[in-house]
Write a protein that holds these residues in place. Structure first.
Motif, PDB file in Angstrom:
ATOM      1  N   LEU A   2     -31.745  23.098  25.090  1.00 31.98           N
ATOM      2  CA  LEU A   2     -31.092  22.305  24.053  1.00 31.98           C
ATOM      3  C   LEU A   2     -30.268  21.225  24.744  1.00 31.98           C
ATOM      4  CD1 LEU A   2     -30.361  21.947  21.029  1.00 31.98           C
ATOM      5  CD2 LEU A   2     -28.404  23.447  21.468  1.00 31.98           C
ATOM      6  N   HIS A   3     -30.642  19.961  24.538  1.00 29.67           N
ATOM      7  CA  HIS A   3     -29.949  18.848  25.175  1.00 29.67           C
ATOM      8  C   HIS A   3     -28.806  18.316  24.318  1.00 29.67           C
ATOM      9  CE1 HIS A   3     -32.896  18.551  28.385  1.00 29.67           C
ATOM     10  NE2 HIS A   3     -33.816  18.765  27.462  1.00 29.67           N
ATOM     11  N   ASP A   4     -28.991  18.296  23.016  1.00 25.99           N
ATOM     12  CA  ASP A   4     -27.959  17.792  22.109  1.00 25.99           C
ATOM     13  C   ASP A   4     -28.118  18.503  20.775  1.00 25.99           C
ATOM     14  OD1 ASP A   4     -25.888  16.273  21.058  1.00 25.99           O
ATOM     15  OD2 ASP A   4     -27.221  14.637  20.459  1.00 25.99           O
ATOM     16  N   VAL A   5     -27.013  18.948  20.207  1.00 30.62           N
ATOM     17  CA  VAL A   5     -27.059  19.700  18.957  1.00 30.62           C
ATOM     18  C   VAL A   5     -27.259  18.786  17.748  1.00 30.62           C
ATOM     19  CG1 VAL A   5     -24.595  19.760  18.492  1.00 30.62           C
ATOM     20  CG2 VAL A   5     -26.001  21.686  17.828  1.00 30.62           C
ATOM     21  N   GLY A   6     -26.972  17.504  17.908  1.00 30.98           N
ATOM     22  CA  GLY A   6     -27.197  16.564  16.811  1.00 30.98           C
ATOM     23  C   GLY A   6     -26.067  16.569  15.794  1.00 30.98           C
ATOM     24  N   PRO A   7     -26.311  15.947  14.644  1.00 33.77           N
ATOM     25  CA  PRO A   7     -25.247  15.769  13.653  1.00 33.77           C
ATOM     26  C   PRO A   7     -24.917  17.020  12.839  1.00 33.77           C
ATOM     27  CG  PRO A   7     -27.267  14.801  12.848  1.00 33.77           C
ATOM     28  CD  PRO A   7     -27.538  15.254  14.251  1.00 33.77           C
ATOM     29  N   SER A   8     -25.783  18.026  12.870  1.00 35.48           N
ATOM     30  CA  SER A   8     -25.525  19.222  12.045  1.00 35.48           C
ATOM     31  C   SER A   8     -25.656  20.497  12.878  1.00 35.48           C
ATOM     32  CB  SER A   8     -26.484  19.256  10.853  1.00 35.48           C
ATOM     33  OG  SER A   8     -27.811  19.134  11.307  1.00 35.48           O
ATOM     34  N   PRO A   9     -24.597  20.843  13.620  1.00 37.71           N
ATOM     35  CA  PRO A   9     -24.661  22.021  14.486  1.00 37.71           C
ATOM     36  C   PRO A   9     -24.886  23.321  13.726  1.00 37.71           C
ATOM     37  CG  PRO A   9     -22.467  21.024  14.558  1.00 37.71           C
ATOM     38  CD  PRO A   9     -23.332  20.134  13.737  1.00 37.71           C
ATOM     39  N   TRP A  27     -22.760  34.229  17.095  1.00 37.01           N
ATOM     40  CA  TRP A  27     -23.304  34.129  18.450  1.00 37.01           C
ATOM     41  C   TRP A  27     -24.241  32.933  18.578  1.00 37.01           C
ATOM     42  CZ3 TRP A  27     -20.985  36.360  22.227  1.00 37.01           C
ATOM     43  CH2 TRP A  27     -20.296  37.560  22.026  1.00 37.01           C
ATOM     44  N   ALA A  28     -25.053  32.695  17.568  1.00 41.06           N
ATOM     45  CA  ALA A  28     -25.968  31.553  17.593  1.00 41.06           C
ATOM     46  C   ALA A  28     -25.187  30.245  17.646  1.00 41.06           C
ATOM     47  CB  ALA A  28     -26.892  31.586  16.383  1.00 41.06           C
ATOM     48  N   LYS A  29     -24.110  30.150  16.868  1.00 41.03           N
ATOM     49  CA  LYS A  29     -23.289  28.928  16.871  1.00 41.03           C
ATOM     50  C   LYS A  29     -22.617  28.739  18.227  1.00 41.03           C
ATOM     51  CE  LYS A  29     -19.811  26.402  14.257  1.00 41.03           C
ATOM     52  NZ  LYS A  29     -18.943  26.015  15.346  1.00 41.03           N
ATOM     53  N   GLN A  30     -22.149  29.816  18.839  1.00 36.97           N
ATOM     54  CA  GLN A  30     -21.544  29.728  20.168  1.00 36.97           C
ATOM     55  C   GLN A  30     -22.560  29.232  21.195  1.00 36.97           C
ATOM     56  OE1 GLN A  30     -18.243  30.175  20.900  1.00 36.97           O
ATOM     57  NE2 GLN A  30     -18.113  30.274  18.680  1.00 36.97           N
ATOM     58  N   ALA A  31     -23.790  29.701  21.076  1.00 40.01           N
ATOM     59  CA  ALA A  31     -24.829  29.309  22.033  1.00 40.01           C
ATOM     60  C   ALA A  31     -25.186  27.839  21.898  1.00 40.01           C
ATOM     61  CB  ALA A  31     -26.079  30.173  21.838  1.00 40.01           C
ATOM     62  N   VAL A  32     -25.347  27.357  20.679  1.00 39.43           N
ATOM     63  CA  VAL A  32     -25.790  25.972  20.504  1.00 39.43           C
ATOM     64  C   VAL A  32     -24.667  24.955  20.686  1.00 39.43           C
ATOM     65  CG1 VAL A  32     -27.700  26.636  19.015  1.00 39.43           C
ATOM     66  CG2 VAL A  32     -25.563  25.898  17.983  1.00 39.43           C
ATOM     67  N   THR A  33     -23.415  25.376  20.577  1.00 36.56           N
ATOM     68  CA  THR A  33     -22.316  24.428  20.750  1.00 36.56           C
ATOM     69  C   THR A  33     -21.724  24.461  22.158  1.00 36.56           C
ATOM     70  OG1 THR A  33     -20.748  26.024  19.829  1.00 36.56           O
ATOM     71  CG2 THR A  33     -21.692  24.389  18.317  1.00 36.56           C
ATOM     72  N   ALA A  34     -22.332  25.230  23.060  1.00 33.36           N
ATOM     73  CA  ALA A  34     -21.887  25.227  24.464  1.00 33.36           C
ATOM     74  C   ALA A  34     -22.192  23.851  25.054  1.00 33.36           C
ATOM     75  CB  ALA A  34     -22.602  26.323  25.235  1.00 33.36           C
ATOM     76  N   ALA A  35     -21.560  23.551  26.175  1.00 32.33           N
ATOM     77  CA  ALA A  35     -21.759  22.236  26.796  1.00 32.33           C
ATOM     78  C   ALA A  35     -23.229  22.033  27.157  1.00 32.33           C
ATOM     79  CB  ALA A  35     -20.899  22.126  28.043  1.00 32.33           C
ATOM     80  N   PRO A  36     -23.846  20.991  26.619  1.00 29.53           N
ATOM     81  CA  PRO A  36     -25.265  20.764  26.897  1.00 29.53           C
ATOM     82  C   PRO A  36     -25.492  20.289  28.328  1.00 29.53           C
ATOM     83  CG  PRO A  36     -24.411  19.060  25.443  1.00 29.53           C
ATOM     84  CD  PRO A  36     -23.299  20.039  25.684  1.00 29.53           C
ATOM     85  N   GLU A  79     -26.802  23.795  11.065  1.00 26.53           N
ATOM     86  CA  GLU A  79     -28.233  23.925  10.773  1.00 26.53           C
ATOM     87  C   GLU A  79     -29.009  24.338  12.021  1.00 26.53           C
ATOM     88  OE1 GLU A  79     -29.629  23.869   7.754  1.00 26.53           O
ATOM     89  OE2 GLU A  79     -27.555  23.672   7.062  1.00 26.53           O
ATOM     90  N   VAL A  80     -28.613  23.790  13.166  1.00 25.71           N
ATOM     91  CA  VAL A  80     -29.255  24.161  14.423  1.00 25.71           C
ATOM     92  C   VAL A  80     -28.949  25.617  14.749  1.00 25.71           C
ATOM     93  CG1 VAL A  80     -29.379  23.652  16.896  1.00 25.71           C
ATOM     94  CG2 VAL A  80     -29.209  21.787  15.243  1.00 25.71           C
ATOM     95  N   ALA A  81     -27.712  26.053  14.520  1.00 28.38           N
ATOM     96  CA  ALA A  81     -27.339  27.453  14.749  1.00 28.38           C
ATOM     97  C   ALA A  81     -28.138  28.380  13.846  1.00 28.38           C
ATOM     98  CB  ALA A  81     -25.847  27.644  14.523  1.00 28.38           C
ATOM     99  N   LYS A  82     -28.346  28.000  12.601  1.00 26.87           N
ATOM    100  CA  LYS A  82     -29.145  28.821  11.685  1.00 26.87           C
ATOM    101  C   LYS A  82     -30.590  28.892  12.145  1.00 26.87           C
ATOM    102  CE  LYS A  82     -26.371  27.844   7.569  1.00 26.87           C
ATOM    103  NZ  LYS A  82     -26.359  27.154   6.277  1.00 26.87           N
ATOM    104  N   ALA A  83     -31.126  27.770  12.621  1.00 29.85           N
ATOM    105  CA  ALA A  83     -32.505  27.761  13.125  1.00 29.85           C
ATOM    106  C   ALA A  83     -32.626  28.643  14.365  1.00 29.85           C
ATOM    107  CB  ALA A  83     -32.942  26.333  13.440  1.00 29.85           C
ATOM    108  N   PHE A  84     -31.653  28.547  15.285  1.00 29.87           N
ATOM    109  CA  PHE A  84     -31.686  29.378  16.486  1.00 29.87           C
ATOM    110  C   PHE A  84     -31.515  30.852  16.129  1.00 29.87           C
ATOM    111  CE2 PHE A  84     -29.484  31.163  20.303  1.00 29.87           C
ATOM    112  CZ  PHE A  84     -30.622  31.237  21.083  1.00 29.87           C
TER     113      PHE A  84
END
Length: 89
Positions: A18-25, A42-51, A27-32
């Protein structure tokens, strides 16, 4: 003396990066969450970590590309990258 070898095989494992979470973190967390089975927190923590973040490691190329497509559809920038074996010396 350092030795290098080239491994030739048909099925090289890939990492989901994941290079960039984009404008809706969220939604990305739900997809992950849907692909990993993790809880939403946990999914939100993973996708919002420093890319860049390696979300999944050493998975089949087809799965990695499919998961990257799911994350991209949610607004993120994700890629399936082949696993590189580093030379040891």
């Amino acid at each position: 003396m350092t030795l290098y070898a080239t491994l030739v095989c048909d099925n090289v494992d890939h990492d989901l990066v994941l290079h960039d979470v984009g404008p809706s973190p969220m939604e990305v967390a739900k997809a992950f969450r849907s692909m990993s089975g993790l809880g939403l927190w946990w999914a939100k923590q993973a996708v919002t970590a420093a890319p860049p973040v390696r979300l999944l490691e050493e998975i089949d190329e087809r799965d990695a590309r499919r998961f990257a497509g799911i994350l991209c559809a949610a607004g993120a920038w994700a890629t399936a990258e082949p696993v590189v074996l580093a030379g040891r010396g």
